[in-house]
Design an enzyme around this catalytic site. Structure first.
Site, PDB file in Angstrom:
ATOM      1  N   ARG A   1     -27.897  37.016 -34.475  1.00 13.07           N
ATOM      2  CA  ARG A   1     -29.066  36.738 -34.198  1.00 13.07           C
ATOM      3  C   ARG A   1     -30.311  37.061 -35.076  1.00 13.07           C
ATOM      4  O   ARG A   1     -30.477  38.252 -35.121  1.00 13.07           O
ATOM      5  CB  ARG A   1     -29.319  37.609 -32.809  1.00 13.07           C
ATOM      6  CG  ARG A   1     -30.444  37.006 -31.805  1.00 13.07           C
ATOM      7  CD  ARG A   1     -30.417  37.620 -30.686  1.00 13.07           C
ATOM      8  NE  ARG A   1     -30.945  39.029 -30.350  1.00 13.07           N
ATOM      9  CZ  ARG A   1     -31.769  39.337 -29.692  1.00 13.07           C
ATOM     10  NH1 ARG A   1     -31.983  38.787 -28.447  1.00 13.07           N
ATOM     11  NH2 ARG A   1     -32.090  40.865 -29.586  1.00 13.07           N
TER      12      ARG A   1
ATOM     13  N   ASP B   1     -28.101  48.173 -28.912  1.00 12.49           N
ATOM     14  CA  ASP B   1     -27.370  47.164 -29.667  1.00 12.49           C
ATOM     15  C   ASP B   1     -25.683  47.269 -29.320  1.00 12.49           C
ATOM     16  O   ASP B   1     -25.419  48.261 -29.907  1.00 12.49           O
ATOM     17  CB  ASP B   1     -27.794  47.117 -30.944  1.00 12.49           C
ATOM     18  CG  ASP B   1     -27.227  46.038 -31.852  1.00 12.49           C
ATOM     19  OD1 ASP B   1     -28.036  45.370 -32.466  1.00 12.49           O
ATOM     20  OD2 ASP B   1     -26.085  45.767 -31.833  1.00 12.49           O
TER      21      ASP B   1
ATOM     22  N   ASP C   1     -23.702  47.429 -32.608  1.00  8.67           N
ATOM     23  CA  ASP C   1     -23.917  48.730 -33.201  1.00  8.67           C
ATOM     24  C   ASP C   1     -22.952  49.982 -32.406  1.00  8.67           C
ATOM     25  O   ASP C   1     -22.657  50.674 -33.343  1.00  8.67           O
ATOM     26  CB  ASP C   1     -25.484  49.158 -33.520  1.00  8.67           C
ATOM     27  CG  ASP C   1     -25.955  48.448 -34.502  1.00  8.67           C
ATOM     28  OD1 ASP C   1     -25.219  47.986 -35.475  1.00  8.67           O
ATOM     29  OD2 ASP C   1     -27.262  48.324 -34.584  1.00  8.67           O
TER      30      ASP C   1
ATOM     31  N   THR D   1     -36.682  35.579 -35.119  1.00  9.40           N
ATOM     32  CA  THR D   1     -36.794  34.336 -34.322  1.00  9.40           C
ATOM     33  C   THR D   1     -35.939  34.279 -33.149  1.00  9.40           C
ATOM     34  O   THR D   1     -36.247  33.632 -32.259  1.00  9.40           O
ATOM     35  CB  THR D   1     -36.424  33.193 -35.259  1.00  9.40           C
ATOM     36  OG1 THR D   1     -34.746  33.249 -35.512  1.00  9.40           O
ATOM     37  CG2 THR D   1     -37.050  33.036 -36.405  1.00  9.40           C
TER      38      THR D   1
HETATM   39  C1  PRP Z   1     -26.010  40.396 -29.738  1.00 15.12           C
HETATM   40  C2  PRP Z   1     -25.197  40.197 -28.737  1.00 15.12           C
HETATM   41  C3  PRP Z   1     -25.012  38.824 -28.425  1.00 15.12           C
HETATM   42  C4  PRP Z   1     -26.638  38.208 -28.733  1.00 15.12           C
HETATM   43  C5  PRP Z   1     -27.483  38.214 -27.558  1.00 15.12           C
HETATM   44  O1  PRP Z   1     -25.255  39.972 -31.083  1.00 15.12           O
HETATM   45  O2  PRP Z   1     -23.703  40.600 -29.118  1.00 15.12           O
HETATM   46  O3  PRP Z   1     -24.239  37.860 -29.171  1.00 15.12           O
HETATM   47  O4  PRP Z   1     -26.953  39.638 -29.453  1.00 15.12           O
HETATM   48  O5  PRP Z   1     -28.535  37.999 -27.578  1.00 15.12           O
HETATM   49  P1  PRP Z   1     -29.185  36.508 -27.374  1.00 15.12           P
HETATM   50  O6  PRP Z   1     -28.592  36.459 -25.775  1.00 15.12           O
HETATM   51  O7  PRP Z   1     -30.614  36.712 -27.420  1.00 15.12           O
HETATM   52  O8  PRP Z   1     -28.776  35.486 -28.212  1.00 15.12           O
HETATM   53  P2  PRP Z   1     -26.018  40.332 -32.407  1.00 15.12           P
HETATM   54  O9  PRP Z   1     -26.734  39.043 -32.824  1.00 15.12           O
HETATM   55  O10 PRP Z   1     -26.875  41.531 -32.454  1.00 15.12           O
HETATM   56  O11 PRP Z   1     -24.988  40.080 -33.396  1.00 15.12           O
HETATM   57  P3  PRP Z   1     -23.527  41.239 -33.567  1.00 15.12           P
HETATM   58  O12 PRP Z   1     -22.723  41.079 -32.447  1.00 15.12           O
HETATM   59  O13 PRP Z   1     -23.056  40.948 -34.851  1.00 15.12           O
HETATM   60  O14 PRP Z   1     -24.042  42.714 -33.547  1.00 15.12           O
HETATM   61  N1  URA Z   2     -28.177  42.157 -28.250  1.00 14.81           N
HETATM   62  C1  URA Z   2     -27.794  43.390 -27.876  1.00 14.81           C
HETATM   63  O1  URA Z   2     -26.900  43.852 -28.328  1.00 14.81           O
HETATM   64  N2  URA Z   2     -28.426  44.218 -26.933  1.00 14.81           N
HETATM   65  C2  URA Z   2     -29.352  43.441 -26.524  1.00 14.81           C
HETATM   66  O2  URA Z   2     -29.974  44.156 -25.596  1.00 14.81           O
HETATM   67  C3  URA Z   2     -29.822  42.306 -26.515  1.00 14.81           C
HETATM   68  C4  URA Z   2     -29.180  41.658 -27.498  1.00 14.81           C
END
Ligand code: PRP
Ligand code: URA
Length: 209
Positions: free
Chosen positions: A104, A200, A203, A108
């Site tokens: 993500r 997150d 993380d 944006t």
């Molecule tokens: C996080 C989470 C989802 C997304 C949700 O992933 O695991 O995939 O954000 O957000 P949204 O509903 O606004 O799209 P992230 O993009 O942080 O990636 P990661 O899992 O690699 O940490």
């Molecule tokens: N992705 C995450 O990991 N946490 C949030 O709260 C939103 C998006």
């Protein structure tokens, strides 16, 4: 159509509370995600088809009901989806697995795809898409679009925590995809994070921050 199932079982709520706490260490966070995945999988697989088959117990011949039809495919939205995937596979060990890599963009909030691999016959399987957080739903909407483009039709989405904004967007984009979540939170902050949420998910699961 446009179904939302909040799995408000006491065990899910207790484990979610532990997950939300900022002091919960990585190892425990992982274990809790796996345990909640078991409980979500229990709910989400309620309507899997069964067939009656002849078996023999040590005492007698009888009939028993077993899962029938094509095996479920669990699709993990990388990378945080892998925590839920692991737990679900413990309950459904013969499930097939797909991965969709979505990152993500923090500016944006749009998903950037970096990986896609799912079973070639996904169109014939019940599909469970897993991602711990449904925030804007941009990631989930994109993932389901990709799966539908490959012919998948029987799709469910499972997460730990959903924001009302994400549920509304997902229902608008994919009204045929039921959402299973452990909690429906208050909403999003200015950075697209769920409040109160758990921070997150990636993380916290992988200890990257
Ligand atoms: C996080 C989470 C989802 C997304 C949700 O992933 O695991 O995939 O954000 O957000 P949204 O509903 O606004 O799209 P992230 O993009 O942080 O990636 P990661 O899992 O690699 O940490
Ligand atoms: N992705 C995450 O990991 N946490 C949030 O709260 C939103 C998006």
């Amino acid at each position: 159509m446009a179904e939302l199932v909040v799995v408000d079982h006491p065990l899910v709520q207790h484990k979610l509370a532990l997950l939300r706490m900022k002091q919960t260490p990585v190892a425990e966070f992982r274990r809790l995600v796996r345990e909640i995945a078991h409980l979500l999988a229990y709910e989400i697989t309620r309507d899997l088809p069964l067939a009656t088959v002849p078996i023999e117990t040590p005492l007698v011949a009888t009939e028993a009901r077993m899962l029938a039809g094509k095996k479920v495919c669990i699709v993990s939205i990388l990378r945080a989806g892998n925590g839920l995937l692991e737990g679900m596979l413990e309950l459904i060990p013969s499930a097939r697995v797909g991965h969709i890599g979505l990152w993500r963009d923090p500016a944006t909030l749009q998903p950037v795809e970096y990986y896609y691999k799912v079973p070639t016959d996904i169109a014939e399987r019940p599909v469970i898409v897993v991602d711990p957080m449904l925030a804007t739903a941009n990631s989930a909407v994109r993932a389901v679009e990709r799966l539908k483009a490959d012919g998948a039709r029987d799709i469910k989405f499972a997460c730990l925590i959903a924001a009302p904004e994400g549920v509304a967007r997902m229902h608008a984009a994919h009204p045929d995809v039921p959402i299973y979540t452990g909690a429906l939170d208050q909403g999003l902050n200015d950075h697209g994070y769920i409040l109160p949420g758990l921070g997150d998910a990636g993380d916290r699961l992988f200890g990257t921050r």
